[in-house]
Write an enzyme that holds these catalytic residues in place. Structure first.
Site, short mmCIF file in Angstrom:
data_model
loop_
_atom_site.label_atom_id
_atom_site.label_comp_id
_atom_site.label_asym_id
_atom_site.label_seq_id
_atom_site.Cartn_x
_atom_site.Cartn_y
_atom_site.Cartn_z
N ASP A 87 0.77 -1.26 -0.01
CA ASP A 87 -0.04 -0.04 0.03
C ASP A 87 0.87 1.46 0.02
O ASP A 87 1.98 1.53 0.80
CB ASP A 87 -0.78 0.04 1.15
CG ASP A 87 -2.37 -0.48 0.93
OD1 ASP A 87 -2.84 -0.59 0.05
OD2 ASP A 87 -3.15 -0.67 2.05
N LYS A 117 -0.12 -0.58 -4.36
CA LYS A 117 -1.69 -0.30 -4.22
C LYS A 117 -1.87 1.31 -3.82
O LYS A 117 -1.40 1.68 -2.94
CB LYS A 117 -2.37 -1.38 -3.48
CG LYS A 117 -3.87 -1.02 -3.32
CD LYS A 117 -4.92 -2.32 -2.58
CE LYS A 117 -4.78 -2.43 -1.29
NZ LYS A 117 -5.17 -1.13 -0.54
N GLU A 186 -13.96 -2.33 -2.03
CA GLU A 186 -14.23 -2.49 -0.66
C GLU A 186 -15.53 -1.92 -0.11
O GLU A 186 -15.88 -0.74 -0.67
CB GLU A 186 -13.00 -1.86 0.25
CG GLU A 186 -13.51 -1.81 1.88
CD GLU A 186 -12.07 -1.41 2.55
OE1 GLU A 186 -11.08 -1.36 2.07
OE2 GLU A 186 -12.30 -1.55 3.67
O1 KIV Z 1 -4.75 -1.86 4.19
C1 KIV Z 1 -5.47 -2.85 4.05
O2 KIV Z 1 -5.40 -4.09 4.69
C2 KIV Z 1 -6.26 -3.03 2.82
C3 KIV Z 1 -7.22 -4.07 2.52
C4 KIV Z 1 -8.37 -4.18 3.40
C5 KIV Z 1 -7.59 -4.00 1.04
O3 KIV Z 1 -6.21 -2.19 1.83
NA NA Z 2 -4.90 -0.29 2.75
#
Ligand code: KIV
Ligand code: NA
Length: 275
Positions: A87, A117, A186
């Site tokens: 992320d 992501k 989500e």
């Molecule tokens: O940060 C995270 O765990 C996420 C998932 C819930 C998709 O973005």
């Molecule tokens: Na996330």
């Protein structure tokens, strides 16, 4: 065994004929958890949810690039099979495609992960394209986007009004067209999740979405019963929290009773076979 690749993930559009099995994804923040989950997952997500789950922060907003890099490197070291996705934390990519590229490139260099992501739809599409065309695969994240909690006002389900549903559909189409190799969807009402899954070309990974998505993701600590947040979409596959409390209670009792350490755990003056 060779590690799976981003193009192999992109090809897994399971909702389409010949698309293969649904994609299995869980979060991992540590080397040991990565090692345990890796054989069962196509992708491991170093989620910024580590802010709450590991660091006790109130949201993902305070999470930093340095935190993501440290945990990302641990997860890559602990895994050999799954594609590791990291992320991008709040504030590290929204200002411009150039800012996003610098942050994402640094994360991949520091960790050895394969992809990043980022949260956002239409507004982030130029950034998704900028990174994808420059060697950084991007997974999108739309619908309920936790980094926008201060704008959204909470973590409620998205897509219940017609306008909101249309916006999420447009977000999905925009990042799909921009070249995202997959997207997390989500916290949206199920009909929207199904419609988006069929509308876009890349795999849609659901969380609080639909079993008809091309794959599913959960926060590992949530599904293991290690974290006390209770979203409707979390299914608990174990209750490790209770098991840890029980183990700690038995340890405490044995320490107080001087029954731990026992003879097996202490060293004799003369070496024994097991020493
Ligand atoms: O940060 C995270 O765990 C996420 C998932 C819930 C998709 O973005
Ligand atoms: Na996330």
């Amino acid at each position: 065994l060779k590690r799976l690749t981003v193009p192999a993930m992109r090809a897994r559009k399971s909702s389409r004929e010949g698309g293969g099995d649904p994609l299995v994804m869980l979060t991992a923040y540590t080397a040991r958890n990565a090692q345990l989950l890796d054989p069962h997952c196509d992708m491991l997500l170093v989620g910024d949810s580590l802010g709450q789950v590991i660091y006790g922060l109130p949201s993902t907003v305070p999470v930093t690039l340095a935190m993501m890099a440290a945990h990302g490197a641990a997860v890559v070291r602990g895994s050999y099979h799954a594609v590791v996705v990291i992320d991008m934390p709040f504030g590290s990519y929204e200002r411009s495609p150039e800012q996003a590229f610098d942050s994402a490139a640094w994360l991949l260099k520091e960790t050895g992960a394969a992809a990043v992501k980022l949260e956002g739809g239409e507004a982030m599409a130029p950034t998704v394209r900028f990174l994808s065309e420059r060697g950084i695969p991007v997974m999108g994240h739309i619908g309920l986007t936790p980094q926008a909690v201060n704008v959204l006002g909470g973590y409620g389900v998205r897509g219940r009004t017609e306008a909101e549903a249309a916006k999420i559909m447009a977000d999905a189409a925009a990042i799909d067209a921009a070249g995202a190799f997959a997207m997390v969807l989500e916290g949206v009402v199920e009909p929207i999740a199904v419609a988006i899954t069929h509308a876009v070309s890349c795999p849609v990974i659901g969380i609080g979405a639909s079993a008809q998505c091309d794959g599913q993701v959960l926060v590992a600590e949530d599904m293991l019963g290690m974290f006390d947040r209770t979203a409707r979409f979390v299914k608990r596959y174990d209750d490790l929290g209770a098991r840890i409390q029980d183990a700690a209670a038995r340890y405490a009792a044995e320490v107080k009773a001087r029954s731990f350490p026992g003879v097996e755990q202490v060293y004799a003056a003369k070496a024994r076979a097991a020493d």
